[in-house]
Design a protein around this motif. Sequence first.
Motif, short mmCIF file in Angstrom:
data_model
loop_
_atom_site.label_atom_id
_atom_site.label_comp_id
_atom_site.label_asym_id
_atom_site.label_seq_id
_atom_site.Cartn_x
_atom_site.Cartn_y
_atom_site.Cartn_z
N UNK A 20 -58.17 16.84 -3.51
CA UNK A 20 -57.78 16.84 -1.68
C UNK A 20 -58.52 15.68 -1.18
N UNK A 21 -60.08 15.91 -1.58
CA UNK A 21 -61.26 15.56 -1.10
C UNK A 21 -60.68 13.48 -1.49
N UNK A 22 -60.51 13.61 -2.29
CA UNK A 22 -60.28 11.90 -3.14
C UNK A 22 -59.04 12.00 -2.16
N UNK A 23 -57.88 11.94 -1.88
CA UNK A 23 -56.49 12.14 -1.90
C UNK A 23 -57.49 11.37 0.08
N UNK A 24 -57.40 12.25 0.62
CA UNK A 24 -57.84 12.38 1.98
C UNK A 24 -58.75 10.66 2.33
N UNK A 25 -59.82 10.49 0.58
CA UNK A 25 -60.22 9.78 1.46
C UNK A 25 -59.94 8.42 0.88
N UNK A 26 -58.99 7.93 0.22
CA UNK A 26 -58.06 8.02 -0.03
C UNK A 26 -57.38 5.87 0.54
N UNK A 27 -57.43 4.68 0.04
CA UNK A 27 -56.67 3.64 1.02
C UNK A 27 -55.53 3.16 0.39
N UNK A 28 -54.38 2.58 1.17
CA UNK A 28 -53.78 1.77 0.72
C UNK A 28 -53.75 0.33 1.04
N UNK A 29 -53.32 -0.46 -0.24
CA UNK A 29 -53.50 -1.63 0.20
C UNK A 29 -51.92 -2.15 -0.69
N UNK A 30 -51.15 -3.20 0.40
CA UNK A 30 -49.95 -3.46 -0.30
C UNK A 30 -49.61 -5.28 -0.37
N UNK A 31 -49.81 -5.68 -1.75
CA UNK A 31 -49.80 -6.44 -2.63
C UNK A 31 -48.06 -7.13 -2.65
N UNK A 32 -48.17 -9.01 -2.05
CA UNK A 32 -46.98 -9.22 -2.51
C UNK A 32 -47.06 -9.97 -3.43
N UNK A 33 -46.20 -9.68 -4.36
CA UNK A 33 -45.77 -10.37 -6.40
C UNK A 33 -44.65 -10.72 -5.93
N UNK A 34 -44.86 -12.29 -6.75
CA UNK A 34 -43.00 -12.91 -6.58
C UNK A 34 -42.78 -12.59 -8.35
N UNK A 35 -41.80 -12.70 -8.66
CA UNK A 35 -40.70 -12.94 -9.51
C UNK A 35 -40.58 -11.11 -10.55
N UNK A 36 -40.68 -10.39 -9.57
CA UNK A 36 -39.52 -8.92 -9.26
C UNK A 36 -38.19 -8.93 -9.98
#
Length: 96
Positions: A20-36
């Motif tokens: 629970x602590x690990x999830x609470x301290x998590x961060x989200x990064x959004x990457x742009x990816x070409x070719x999908x």
Amino acid sequence: MSNCCTPDGSCQTDGAQSTTTAVADSRTTVYAIAGMTCGHCKATLTKAIGEVDGVLSVEVDVEAGTASVVSAAELDDAKIAEVVDEAGYELTGRAA
């Protein structure tokens, strides 16, 4: 050998607090990816990025051309770019 299930069939949750602590301290990064282009691309990138140390979860959006990566700590963009490249795609940067 240890088993998390008790004799009555219920499960112990030892260590749940740290998860629970690990999830609470998590961060989200959004990457742009070409070719999908398809579900196979999504599955390939989800698996490849998900294997990077510190990554907790990955959500790939083929239509948007992005991968949202939840991690325990700040990610090394160069490492993510390397993994994406090895999978046959191109990381074009962080999405806004």
